[in-house]
Write a protein that holds these residues in place. Structure first.
Motif, short mmCIF file in Angstrom:
data_model
loop_
_atom_site.label_atom_id
_atom_site.label_comp_id
_atom_site.label_asym_id
_atom_site.label_seq_id
_atom_site.Cartn_x
_atom_site.Cartn_y
_atom_site.Cartn_z
N UNK A 52 0.84 -1.19 0.00
CA UNK A 52 0.00 0.00 0.00
C UNK A 52 0.88 1.24 0.00
N UNK A 53 0.29 2.37 -0.37
CA UNK A 53 1.04 3.62 -0.43
C UNK A 53 0.79 4.39 0.87
N UNK A 54 1.85 4.80 1.52
CA UNK A 54 1.77 5.57 2.74
C UNK A 54 1.71 7.05 2.37
N UNK A 55 0.67 7.76 2.80
CA UNK A 55 0.47 9.16 2.44
C UNK A 55 0.83 10.08 3.60
N UNK A 56 1.31 11.27 3.27
CA UNK A 56 1.64 12.28 4.27
C UNK A 56 0.42 13.15 4.52
N UNK A 57 0.34 13.74 5.71
CA UNK A 57 -0.79 14.59 6.06
C UNK A 57 -0.37 16.05 6.11
N UNK A 58 0.66 16.35 6.92
CA UNK A 58 1.08 17.74 7.08
C UNK A 58 2.49 17.80 7.65
N UNK A 59 3.02 19.02 7.66
CA UNK A 59 4.33 19.29 8.27
C UNK A 59 4.07 19.69 9.72
#
Length: 161
Positions: A109-116
């Motif tokens: 699966x692809x791990x997605x970023x949310x924010x800094x």
């Protein structure tokens, strides 16, 4: 050399446990993040992730089991080797927070970023290297990681808008 190999084999044999599941048992399924995400210069996560307890429908062969997969995983083959499974002990009082994953056919699966979350600079003798702390989807704030700002700007410019 032969003596050392025999000693190592005896250590491995003492700790070896044959995993065996029964029909109706629940197991976690191992999934691997896609290699497109770079962490600390290494592609993929450092530790494997296991998702949702699935029920075992049947034992296909000595080391293979058929699982009851949800409709979201209809494209994934439903027979798995025992090495891809981890035992789950059913506890009726435990509520499982199930987050559906978009799992690929190769069980990744692809791990997605949310924010800094934060920024810092590592100062060396002749230069400074900017880092950003990234909060990842489906992970706690303790699991946020420090990534090179330059790479994140190049690969994910939407984070800096």
């Amino acid at each position: 050399m032969k003596t050392a190999q025999d000693r190592q084999k005896s250590y491995a044999d003492m700790r070896h446990q044959d995993l065996e599941f029964l029909v109706g048992d629940h197991v976690f399924l191992r999934v691997m993040p896609m290699k497109g995400i770079r962490r600390f210069g290494v592609s993929a996560k450092l530790s494997p992730r296991y998702v949702s307890p699935f029920e075992i429908l049947e034992r296909v062969w000595l080391l293979a089991y058929r699982l009851a997969l949800p409709p979201q995983l209809a494209l994934v083959h439903d027979v798995f080797h025992v090495s891809m499974l981890r035992k789950y002990i059913v506890d009726p009082s435990q509520v499982i927070d199930y987050h559906p994953l978009q799992v690929e056919e190769n069980a990744s699966y692809v791990e997605l970023h949310v924010c800094i979350v934060d920024r810092k600079e590592k100062v060396l003798r002749s230069r400074s290297i900017p880092y950003v702390k990234i909060q990842w989807q489906r992970h706690d704030s303790e699991e946020a990681t420090w990534e090179l700002e330059e790479e994140m700007r190049r690969d994910h410019p939407q984070l800096f808008e």
